[in-house]
Design a protein around this motif. Structure first.
Motif, PDB file in Angstrom:
ATOM      1  N   ALA A 135     -23.407 -86.937   5.425  1.00  0.00           N
ATOM      2  CA  ALA A 135     -22.935 -87.632   6.621  1.00  0.00           C
ATOM      3  C   ALA A 135     -23.144 -89.144   6.560  1.00  0.00           C
ATOM      4  O   ALA A 135     -22.370 -89.911   7.128  1.00  0.00           O
ATOM      5  CB  ALA A 135     -23.627 -87.066   7.863  1.00  0.00           C
ATOM      6  N   ILE A 158     -26.476 -84.021   8.755  1.00  0.00           N
ATOM      7  CA  ILE A 158     -26.564 -83.896  10.207  1.00  0.00           C
ATOM      8  C   ILE A 158     -27.697 -82.941  10.554  1.00  0.00           C
ATOM      9  O   ILE A 158     -27.794 -81.840  10.012  1.00  0.00           O
ATOM     10  CB  ILE A 158     -25.243 -83.384  10.801  1.00  0.00           C
ATOM     11  CG1 ILE A 158     -24.113 -84.385  10.544  1.00  0.00           C
ATOM     12  CG2 ILE A 158     -25.386 -83.122  12.295  1.00  0.00           C
ATOM     13  CD1 ILE A 158     -24.302 -85.724  11.227  1.00  0.00           C
ATOM     14  N   LYS A 234     -25.809 -86.385  14.831  1.00  0.00           N
ATOM     15  CA  LYS A 234     -24.398 -86.768  14.857  1.00  0.00           C
ATOM     16  C   LYS A 234     -24.215 -88.009  15.717  1.00  0.00           C
ATOM     17  O   LYS A 234     -23.403 -88.886  15.406  1.00  0.00           O
ATOM     18  CB  LYS A 234     -23.560 -85.612  15.395  1.00  0.00           C
ATOM     19  CG  LYS A 234     -22.060 -85.861  15.359  1.00  0.00           C
ATOM     20  CD  LYS A 234     -21.294 -84.645  15.837  1.00  0.00           C
ATOM     21  CE  LYS A 234     -19.786 -84.911  15.800  1.00  0.00           C
ATOM     22  NZ  LYS A 234     -19.012 -83.715  16.273  1.00  0.00           N
ATOM     23  N   GLU A 238     -22.514 -91.729  14.745  1.00  0.00           N
ATOM     24  CA  GLU A 238     -21.482 -92.397  15.542  1.00  0.00           C
ATOM     25  C   GLU A 238     -21.952 -93.767  16.007  1.00  0.00           C
ATOM     26  O   GLU A 238     -21.164 -94.705  16.110  1.00  0.00           O
ATOM     27  CB  GLU A 238     -21.103 -91.530  16.742  1.00  0.00           C
ATOM     28  CG  GLU A 238     -20.404 -90.236  16.383  1.00  0.00           C
ATOM     29  CD  GLU A 238     -19.165 -90.457  15.536  1.00  0.00           C
ATOM     30  OE1 GLU A 238     -18.362 -91.358  15.880  1.00  0.00           O
ATOM     31  OE2 GLU A 238     -18.981 -89.744  14.528  1.00  0.00           O
TER      32      GLU A 238
END
Length: 292
Positions: A135, A158, A234, A238
């Protein structure tokens, strides 16, 4: 006119280096991206200084495959010695970075000191491990007195929140707010920061000679990829993307050909099993941290 053209070229080159090297230059006009006409496949043709991106034989990142790994019993354990120092969170256009003041600390590789200058994140990861892309990837960029680079990279899957990013949440939100105001060189002062938490014990790592993963793709960079895959949420992934323009949110260069290079592995447990002893840490050449 000739001098003006030369100055434009030099400025363009310096701005590209911002994505991995520290600088006080402006970041507008980085000139490359991760998709379309200025994407990774075109980097080598965007500027004469970027030629290595197309023709270099020691390029990064790579996919670290089991069949290409060589266990090198002569490798020393990774020893990093970091200090409390001032830091600034910066939107470098192509990534989010934390730039450190002088005296942040060192890593010693093959009897050579490399000083920590900055760290930045790529989402998703640039290096793949056994065919898996993760990720995110953290690059801790170190530079020696002769200008050469050594990068220590950590891969993230994640999962649970990453503690350091949890501490930086408020500042990352503020960086996004600064960027949304149209500030192309958005930055947020972090103040004193303790990087010693990054000195976690490393029992396994991969080592190879590669390049910068952004233009100008300069080679002979010593890469150390930590074997333990860590985790971040997550939401944190972001958050790292949020200050960046759309074309840089997925800022991972595709894996490059190995071209006969050998990826070496250090594994403390294997060495201890074979010899019955753990290797001693190399003596790092200490320098007094600069007080700010």
């Amino acid at each position: 006119m000739k001098n003006k053209t030369m100055m434009i070229t030099i400025s363009y080159f310096a701005m590209a280096l911002l994505c991995i090297a520290p600088s006080d230059a402006q970041t507008q006009g980085v000139g490359f991206g991760y998709r379309g006409k200025n994407g990774p496949n075109q980097w080598g043709h965007l500027n004469p200084h970027f030629t290595k991106c197309a023709v270099g034989k020691l390029q990064s990142p790579i996919d670290i495959q089991k069949r290409q790994i060589f266990y090198n019993r002569k490798l020393e354990s990774l020893h990093r010695d970091y200090f409390i120092t001032n830091a600034t969170l910066v939107d470098h256009v192509c990534n989010v970075a934390m730039v450190f003041a002088e005296g942040a600390g060192d890593v010693i590789i093959e009897n050579k000191n490399y000083t920590l200058v900055q760290m930045h994140w790529h989402t998703p990861s640039e290096h793949h491990l056994h065919g898996v892309q993760y990720a995110a990837e953290l690059h801790m960029v170190h530079q020696a007195k002769d200008g050469s680079f050594a990068v220590v990279a950590s891969l993230f899957k994640i999962g649970a929140e990453e503690p350091f990013l949890s501490q930086m949440k408020g500042r990352l939100v503020k960086l996004k707010e600064e960027r949304s105001k149209g500030n192309q060189t958005a930055q947020v002062e972090v103040g004193k920061i303790d990087t010693r938490h990054i000195e976690r014990k490393t029992r396994k790592f991969y080592r190879y000679v590669g390049s910068l993963t952004t233009p100008p793709c300069s080679e002979n960079v010593i890469w150390t990829i930590l074997g333990k895959v860590r985790s971040m949420s997550k939401e944190q992934v972001e958050l790292l993307k949020s200050p960046l323009d759309t074309s840089f949110k997925n800022n991972a260069r595709p894996c490059q050909p190995l071209n006969g290079r050998r990826v070496e592995m250090f594994h403390e447990l294997v060495d201890a099993k074979e010899t019955g002893n753990k290797k001693k840490k190399p003596a790092i050449r200490r320098r007094n941290p600069i007080k700010n």
